[in-house]
Write an enzyme that holds these catalytic residues in place. Structure first.
Site, PDB file in Angstrom:
ATOM      1  N   CYS A 100       0.812  -1.219   0.000  1.00 41.50           N
ATOM      2  CA  CYS A 100       0.000   0.000   0.000  1.00 41.50           C
ATOM      3  C   CYS A 100       0.845   1.269   0.000  1.00 41.50           C
ATOM      4  O   CYS A 100       0.306   2.367  -0.104  1.00 41.50           O
ATOM      5  CB  CYS A 100      -0.965   0.016   1.188  1.00 41.50           C
ATOM      6  SG  CYS A 100      -0.189   0.318   2.784  1.00 41.50           S
ATOM      7  N   CYS A 122      13.527   0.351  12.019  1.00 36.73           N
ATOM      8  CA  CYS A 122      12.982   1.193  13.085  1.00 36.73           C
ATOM      9  C   CYS A 122      11.577   1.596  12.644  1.00 36.73           C
ATOM     10  O   CYS A 122      11.411   2.410  11.741  1.00 36.73           O
ATOM     11  CB  CYS A 122      13.889   2.411  13.253  1.00 36.73           C
ATOM     12  SG  CYS A 122      13.400   3.475  14.607  1.00 36.73           S
TER      13      CYS A 122
HETATM   14 ZN   LIG Z   1       0.250  -1.740   3.746  1.00 31.92          ZN
END
Ligand SMILES: [Zn+2]
Length: 140
Positions: A100, A122
């Site tokens: 996404c 991180c």
């Molecule tokens: Zn995603």
């Protein structure tokens, strides 16, 4: 495997409708949560971390380690699940959900952690969602 489907790609308005304001700020506007405040900073249960935006599995709990940096740290993501881009600051490498495009955080290399990859992903807690391990067929 097939390339990520475009169904995970949404317009800014669609993301605003399904994400919390804090999730939107981090995933879509590349924000960063305050150090040491994240839900998963000191969280080590057994399971999988999915993208908070689209639900794609990103990290296994077995790759999470205590970096002491104040954010959840992983040494490795699921193959292909994490994309890397040079950060506009010219020094860091941004990591995003491949499916996404949601901003997760940054990846750092060669810091000397005793992990299999010597990398530190991180990640903002807000950008991921923990799913407890269960006895399913999706073992890796
Ligand atoms: Zn995603």
């Amino acid at each position: 495997m097939a390339a990520p489907t475009s169904s995970a790609q949404k317009s800014e308005e669609e993301w605003r409708a399904i994400l919390s304001p804090e999730q939107f700020r981090i995933l879509r506007q590349k924000g960063t949560e305050l150090r040491g405040t994240g839900e998963y900073d000191k969280f080590y249960n057994d399971g999988v971390y999915n993208c908070a935006g689209c639900g794609t599995p990103l990290y296994k709990s077995t790759t999470k380690f205590n970096s002491g940096c104040g954010w959840p740290a992983f040494y490795e993501g699921f193959p292909g699940a994490i994309s890397r881009f040079p950060d506009p600051d010219g020094r860091r490498t941004e990591i995003t959900c491949t499916a996404c495009g949601g901003h997760l955080g940054h990846v750092f290399k060669g810091e000397g952690f005793s992990t299999p990859t010597d990398e530190r992903h991180c990640v903002n807690s807000v950008a991921i969602k923990f799913a407890p391990a269960e006895t399913s067929s999706a073992s890796l």
